[in-house]
Enzyme design. Sequence first.
Site, PDB file in Angstrom:
ATOM      1  N   TYR A   7      -0.484   6.708  -3.551  1.00  0.00           N
ATOM      2  CA  TYR A   7       0.867   6.747  -2.958  1.00  0.00           C
ATOM      3  C   TYR A   7       0.709   6.665  -1.443  1.00  0.00           C
ATOM      4  O   TYR A   7      -0.073   7.350  -0.896  1.00  0.00           O
ATOM      5  CB  TYR A   7       1.873   7.554  -3.311  1.00  0.00           C
ATOM      6  CG  TYR A   7       3.432   7.474  -2.742  1.00  0.00           C
ATOM      7  CD1 TYR A   7       4.151   6.728  -3.637  1.00  0.00           C
ATOM      8  CD2 TYR A   7       3.769   7.816  -1.659  1.00  0.00           C
ATOM      9  CE1 TYR A   7       5.348   6.601  -3.171  1.00  0.00           C
ATOM     10  CE2 TYR A   7       4.920   7.754  -1.123  1.00  0.00           C
ATOM     11  CZ  TYR A   7       5.887   6.887  -1.813  1.00  0.00           C
ATOM     12  OH  TYR A   7       7.214   6.633  -1.573  1.00  0.00           O
ATOM     13  N   TRP A  13       1.063   3.616   1.112  1.00  0.00           N
ATOM     14  CA  TRP A  13       0.775   2.559   1.940  1.00  0.00           C
ATOM     15  C   TRP A  13      -0.626   2.489   2.237  1.00  0.00           C
ATOM     16  O   TRP A  13      -1.270   2.598   3.294  1.00  0.00           O
ATOM     17  CB  TRP A  13       1.546   2.843   3.307  1.00  0.00           C
ATOM     18  CG  TRP A  13       3.038   2.631   3.162  1.00  0.00           C
ATOM     19  CD1 TRP A  13       3.772   3.796   2.943  1.00  0.00           C
ATOM     20  CD2 TRP A  13       3.886   1.537   3.341  1.00  0.00           C
ATOM     21  NE1 TRP A  13       5.060   3.272   2.701  1.00  0.00           N
ATOM     22  CE2 TRP A  13       5.288   1.971   3.295  1.00  0.00           C
ATOM     23  CE3 TRP A  13       3.613   0.308   3.669  1.00  0.00           C
ATOM     24  CZ2 TRP A  13       6.240   1.187   3.204  1.00  0.00           C
ATOM     25  CZ3 TRP A  13       4.874  -0.638   3.866  1.00  0.00           C
ATOM     26  CH2 TRP A  13       6.039  -0.201   3.455  1.00  0.00           C
TER      27      TRP A  13
END
Length: 773
Positions: free
Chosen positions: A113, A115
């Site tokens: 998680y 980006w």
Amino acid sequence: MTHQRTLTAAHWGVYEVEYDTQGKAARLHPFSKDPDPSPIGLHMLSDEVARLRVRRPAIRKSWLQHGPGAASTKRGQEPFVEVPWDEALDLVANELKRVKETYGNRSIFGGSYGWSSAGRFHHAQSQVKRFLNCYGGFVRHQDSYSLGAARVLMPHIVATMEELQAMHTGWDVLAEHCKLFVTFGGVPRKNAQINAGGATLHHVKRGLYAMRDKGVRFVNVTPTGDDIDTGGGVEWLAIRPNTDVAMMLALCYVLYTEKLHDRAFLDRCTVGFDKFVPYLTGESDGLPKTPEWAEKICGIPATRIQILAREMAATRTKVSIGWSLQRSHHGEQPFWALVTLACMLGQIGLPGGGFGVGYGPVNLMGSPHPKYSGPTLPQGTNQVKEFIPVARFTDMLLHPGQTFDYNGGRHTYPDIHLVYWAGGNPFHHHQDLNRLREAWRKPDTIIFHEQFWTPAAKMADIVLPATTSLERDDIGYGSREPYVIAMKKAREPIGEARDDYEIFQALAKRLGVDAVHSEGRSSSRTWLEHLYEESRAKSAKAGVSLAPFGQFWKDGLAEAKGELRDSVMLAAFRNDPLKHPLKTPSGRIEIYSETIASFALDDCPPHAAWLEPIEWLGARTAERYPLHMLSDQPADKLHSQLDHSPHAHSTKIKGRQPITIHPEDAAARGIVDGDLLRVFNDRGACLAGARLSNRIRRGVVQLSTGAWFDPADAGSNRPLEKHGNPNALTLDIGASKLSQGCIAQTCLVEIERFDGPAPPVTAHQLPVFERQS
């Protein structure tokens, strides 16, 4: 000799790589086609960034000596031992075998998680999920920290968040047709530096300035007055945090009682309005949602609420909402109330009218460029059905076997023995990090693929060094971005870093699933060509043409050529709701949801409603902690990525994250600009640097996220966090039983000047290493 610049991409933009006379990548420049490039990534080649790279596979000392589960309370405190790649891969493969054979795949959590990568092949989340699916599956997470409440709610009442984001009315249409733009939570340009998969052309500044030039009037309802920049005047209504629903309901009340609502639109395009009205008028609960009622809650004068409602009904009005509003207790309600307000105005589907679920959080919304299918790495099929809402990670680790409610169902937390994480920093985005530290001790083994020695990497058992996007070939693509980027390898990997795919393929061979994992493709390059051409074929069916892979790679980018959209959100639905129904149960917008009513939830009614946040319910809490802390996205980085870069470091105060406070609140505490402050509540405390501003409501402070978690005493239960990480103080409960979303924006604190010796910030120091005995 001159070397032609190549391109690379990150979530915050495209950059041009300049090479020196020896062909070495020397510096990065903004993308020349971008009208408003982001500076976040300009230092990705810097020595300061490289200093914290994970250079070799590393194992926590006790785990290496005594095996899984050994001295798990010492995670984050013990030295690491660097080992050869083959030894590290053997240890990981054997541990995966042990856990699967002993406990089954439902005891493996695949964490990714935050980006993790702009490249579509070397996308860490896709890579780890594909690998674990090849090995029988894993416990996954659902939804996101950014949109936990909205992702669950919106499909019940309008459409999925993904669909809504992609169909937002374009900036050019807003400039031509909108007359009044009312935003709850601003349009933060700093947030719109980013886009999932990477931004190529940034739209928000140009869009807002064009609207201003056309005479659009702006009303910004927010506790922080600087979260919109139009280049001109904006009316700022400094609302109390977590109270937007009360104001929206009061606006609805005025529309209804003064007969300014659009009954024809409500009858044709919505369901449930007549079931909502008794609550609005107070017939059902004895509390009419008048502007006077709302003023006592939200702090906005009743007369201004009344006049604003009339102004909205009298002209073409767009209402927009920031994502931060649903990251709160009962976070479903602001989005539902906004949709209800827009329905009553009756302008949904008209140019310049209706609602937006976030102009500003990412670059996507308002883009005029065509939608097409980008390259996507297939993840395979997960044979494990257990999952958790992403923000319930700590609960899962602490309470295996306990049940939880989610979206109308009842589920059980699995018993996790192995956490495999690739991409992201849970010690950034999760709430109540001291509680997470306790839960972090529970699994037998925690494995990380990491590029840098982040706080989470330092608290792992096994850390495998991963390449950055500058050290591998990849493809950059973002939804409704006009270019696909050939992300060409700019330099050799630092240390012994390997691509995630290479790591997983080596593990797949050890576990006997390499043929399934590779699909017979011999290299990353063959994958890139396959994924690109697959995307090209799908895009052609959508009327968008892309150059062939060879031409694309040679040119460095491919322009997605197709008809530019002049889009108006939900226009087709408005024109003919029967021919273009929504995917809701009724096919229309649901002001009252029979489905949610059937769930019989005590914390999420079947229509928009005002519910007090949990932090308000104890008078003693509010007395002890009178300041409402907002923890927003930072301007100088994406979440915690590149917190160690020169760009991020330049914004800190005394080496800490700045906290914004109103001058009157500061004076009452003897605080001046630049002071070192202790921010605290019952959950924890952190240090931050004072930044005084009259552009924040009194009684509110703002501490942006992103400072790497840095506890002063890693062995204590409630250590002083030295760096300014707000999640040392935030509350870790679900928004409601419907969504279980995070509620970081519901947080009360107190602040005092820190006059003692300042402890050094150690977040950006390397861990201690010992030689292998």
